[in-house]
Design an enzyme around this catalytic site. Structure first.
Site, short mmCIF file in Angstrom:
data_model
loop_
_atom_site.label_atom_id
_atom_site.label_comp_id
_atom_site.label_asym_id
_atom_site.label_seq_id
_atom_site.Cartn_x
_atom_site.Cartn_y
_atom_site.Cartn_z
N ARG B 266 0.89 -1.26 -0.10
CA ARG B 266 0.13 0.12 0.02
C ARG B 266 0.94 1.25 -0.01
O ARG B 266 1.31 1.61 1.08
CB ARG B 266 -0.84 0.04 1.30
CG ARG B 266 -2.25 0.83 1.11
CD ARG B 266 -3.15 1.13 2.49
NE ARG B 266 -2.27 1.91 3.29
CZ ARG B 266 -1.96 1.91 4.71
NH1 ARG B 266 -2.73 1.10 5.25
NH2 ARG B 266 -1.37 2.90 5.09
N HIS B 270 -4.24 4.41 3.99
CA HIS B 270 -5.44 3.63 4.05
C HIS B 270 -6.33 4.29 3.33
O HIS B 270 -7.05 3.82 2.45
CB HIS B 270 -5.87 3.33 5.20
CG HIS B 270 -6.97 2.71 5.48
ND1 HIS B 270 -7.53 1.44 5.01
CD2 HIS B 270 -8.19 3.27 5.94
CE1 HIS B 270 -8.82 1.07 5.56
NE2 HIS B 270 -9.12 2.36 5.93
N TYR B 279 2.91 6.58 11.18
CA TYR B 279 3.35 5.16 11.56
C TYR B 279 4.32 4.36 10.89
O TYR B 279 4.43 3.41 11.21
CB TYR B 279 2.02 4.62 11.69
CG TYR B 279 1.16 4.78 10.52
CD1 TYR B 279 1.39 3.76 9.44
CD2 TYR B 279 -0.16 5.46 10.29
CE1 TYR B 279 0.47 3.92 8.26
CE2 TYR B 279 -0.95 5.38 9.21
CZ TYR B 279 -0.66 4.74 8.30
OH TYR B 279 -1.27 4.70 7.10
#
Lengths: 324, 372
Positions: B266, B270, B279
């Site tokens: 990814r 998100h 993160y």
């Protein structure tokens, strides 16, 4: 006509519909060769084979999830959840998926799944074989909730559920599975959803219940009659959408009502009935509506006879409405 | 090979194309006609252009929410291996699957805006499409719910005696849900003709794949359910197609389900609502860009003499033009009438919903705080 109990009536409905419509499949735990722990699916496996009467692995989320997939594809699945107490692993599938598919897809994906599940106390089953979780499902937009109280209703209502195009939770009162016996049409007779049954007419107080509590309010009505109190007895049959007109017509006549269910009181289905009656017939009420329900405790084991509403508690509530 | 977060995941992957888009020696190349090769390329570009355009709208405050598929476009092309009468139960990041199967750019954008032409009538957040006419099942947000549903559809297909199959997409984070395990088990026992396509993109919002499982691979979970588990390079369209073709063949032959772990990455957040720099190592995505599925596929087409600069320019310009028009329409089209709020709850409207509808309609309309 034949004399049947509720299990035989459910079984008869399933036999009729599976023979009539090849898209109907039954699935669940022990529903196959064994015919279900209560025998409701007895004989189906032999008649319709393992493709249409499916013993699933032991996981309720999978039973309902796969039933949804079958329904989306065009089948008419009738999953059995062995006890209503065990339905919660499937709660997400029922609440967020089954009940929402038609709406969230803009009407593209109807999802006609009829979930059968035995519910209720009085069988010495303790907390995990006795609960009545109907109000949790009655609160779910997109779901219908149907609860029969007699063999004839069990058959006629189930056949109606199987012939419409939206999901239904069909809750069977297992306490009276065998005890309730009555004349049932052996043929193909349906009973409409959303219509209550006025079991007995009376003018002093309206008693409203469904499922196993119907016999309790009938007994209370008998006892009341001995004292000259004539109760109108209403079997709700369908909780969502419920027959508000019949209730209101009755309360306008009697001016009093007692609502009875074995589920806990707080936010129980009775609260909705009370509110609906108050909204529509407040000026006709001679007394506050009484609720006779299970308690806001977990369902007990040895003290279940204290927990469950009985005719005397209902009669006490009737008197309260008369003496108010 | 560069050192990245998921480097262990890259070992032993099935590939057709290497990182330069050359056919790996000994690899079996799926038999895809040239016009389909071009259409696949166009589908990949559609997703990339669409994502870029929609994200820009979101950042401009013109679109409420968006989810990009950048870096993962190839996995969605697993549907190339399916027929039109097979069913797909998607998650929310397989835009290419929708376009490949014929969902229009216009419907896609109308859905994002929830206008009167949105196929789902403004009932769901952006990227929650539904298209029954191409057997693409309505998307829901809770992850994993679609997996047992796909199994049920597959069982129904088998009961009916067809040779159809169902394919369901989900992420590696979803493999932690009960639904995944229950569905795998149901499918294994029933030998249902279903394909589980697990997109291992390394991240479930902010949680890395190591925190989803202690197993070395996600594909290994298949063993416990009595089905084959296959690991493919999810950034290699041809490998994804090949593995899915084999799984579909097994399904059609009555040999039951397959779990395919497509390892991808990814590249961005998100959704439009999170910033991955909070993160994860900011260098990680750039390392993965070396394996970009579109670049690899483009190089392959070039080596076959199919790709040209002008072809790509023509496709991109055509897409951009069509998207611009679709945005113009989607942003100016009317919103659904407020009485539609009460429709499709049930096939016919019960009294209590009709009563609530009438009560709302007796009140003046409420202006949307979101500007539509």
């Amino acid at each position: 006509m034949a004399t049947m109990n509720i299990i035989q009536a459910v079984n008869s409905a399933l036999h009729i519909e599976m023979a009539r419509e090849s898209k109907v499949v039954v699935l669940g735990e022990d529903v196959g060769k064994f015919g279900g722990v209560f025998r409701a699916t007895s004989g189906l496996y032999d008649q319709f084979g393992p493709d249409r009467v499916i013993d699933t692995p032991l996981a309720e989320g999978g039973i309902i999830g796969s039933a949804i997939g079958m329904a989306l594809y065009g089948m008419r699945p009738v999953p059995e959840i062995q006890f209503a107490d065990f339905i919660f692993p499937a709660f997400d599938q029922i609440v967020n998926e089954l009940a929402k598919f038609r709406y969230r897809s803009g009407g593209q994906y109807p999802c006609p799944v009829v979930i059968r599940t035995p519910y209720g106390g009085g069988i010495r089953g303790g907390h995990y074989h006795s609960q009545s979780p109907e109000s949790m499902f009655a609160h779910v937009a997109g779901l219908q909730v149907v609860i029969p109280s007699t063999p004839a209703d069990a058959k006629g209502l189930l056949l109606s559920c199987l012939r419409q195009n939206d999901p239904v939770l069909f809750m069977e009162p297992k306490r009276i599975y065998r005890a309730a016996r009555g004349e049932v049409d052996e043929g193909d007779t349906t009973i409409p959803l959303g219509k209550a049954n006025v079991v007995r007419e009376g003018e002093h107080c309206t008693l409203i219940a469904y499922g196993a509590m119907l016999s309790v309010i009938e007994e209370a009505a008998n006892k009341a009659a001995e004292q000259g109190i004539r109760c109108e007895v209403i079997d709700l049959r369908t909780l969502v959408p419920f027959d508000v007109e019949t209730l209101i017509a009755s309360v306008k006549k009697t001016g009093r009502a007692v609502v009875v269910h074995e589920a806990p009181r707080t936010c129980g289905y009775g609260a909705e009935l009370v509110a609906s009656i108050c909204e529509r017939a407040m000026e006709y009420l001679e007394a506050p509506i009484q609720r006779v329900t299970g308690f806001d405790t977990p369902f007990p084991y040895v003290l279940e006879h204290e927990y469950l509403p009985n005719a005397d508690r209902v009669l006490g509530a009737v008197r309260e409405t008369l003496e108010w | 090979m560069v050192a990245v977060q998921a480097k262990d995941d890259m070992a032993g992957l099935r590939r057709v194309l290497d990182e330069e888009g050359k056919v790996v020696p000994g690899a079996e190349v799926p038999n895809i006609p040239e016009e389909d090769l071009v259409r696949i390329f166009e589908t990949l570009l559609t997703v990339r252009v669409m994502d870029e355009r929609m994200m820009r709208l979101q950042r401009q405050g013109r679109l409420g929410f968006y989810m990009k598929a950048i870096g993962e476009e190839a996995t969605a092309l697993a549907v190339y291996a399916l027929r039109g009468d097979d069913w797909v139960f998607p998650s929310y990041r397989e835009h290419g699957a929708w376009f490949w199967r014929g969902y229009s750019i216009e419907s896609y954008i109308n859905q994002l805006f929830g206008n009167v032409d949105d196929p789902v009538k403004g009932r769901q957040m952006p990227v929650h499409h539904s298209a029954s006419e191409i057997n693409m099942v309505s998307i829901s947000s809770p992850v994993g719910t679609q997996i047992p549903q796909a199994v049920g559809t597959a069982q129904a297909m088998a009961i009916e005696g067809t040779d159809r199959c169902a394919l369901t997409f989900f992420g590696e984070g979803t493999s932690s849900t009960g639904e995944f395990h229950v569905a795998m088990n149901f499918a294994g026992v029933a030998r249902a003709p279903v394909i589980f396509l697990l997109r291992n993109n390394g991240w479930a919002i902010s949680v890395p794949r190591e925190k989803q499982t202690a197993a070395k691979t996600f594909a290994s979970k298949a063993v416990g359910y009595g089905m084959p588990g296959v690991r493919v390079d999810g950034n290699d369209v041809l490998a994804v197609v090949k593995a899915t073709e084999e799984a579909a063949e097994r399904a059609r032959a009555g040999d039951g389900p397959t779990l395919i772990e497509a390892v991808t990455y990814r590249v961005q957040g998100h959704s439009s609502s999170d910033d991955p720099s909070a993160y994860r190592d900011p260098d990680e995505p750039s390392e993965w860009e070396l394996r970009d599925p579109v670049n690899r596929y483009r190089a392959y087409l070039k080596s076959r003499g199919i790709w040209s600069e002008s072809l790509e320019t023509e496709i991109t310009e055509r897409l951009n033009e069509r998207i611009t028009k679709a945005i113009e329409h989607a942003t100016t089209a009317a919103m659904p009438d407020r009485e539609t709020l009460f429709e499709d709850v049930y096939e016919s409207m019960p009294w209590h919903i009709a009563e609530q509808r009438d009560a709302l309609l007796s009140q003046p309309p409420v202006k949307s705080p979101h500007g539509h």
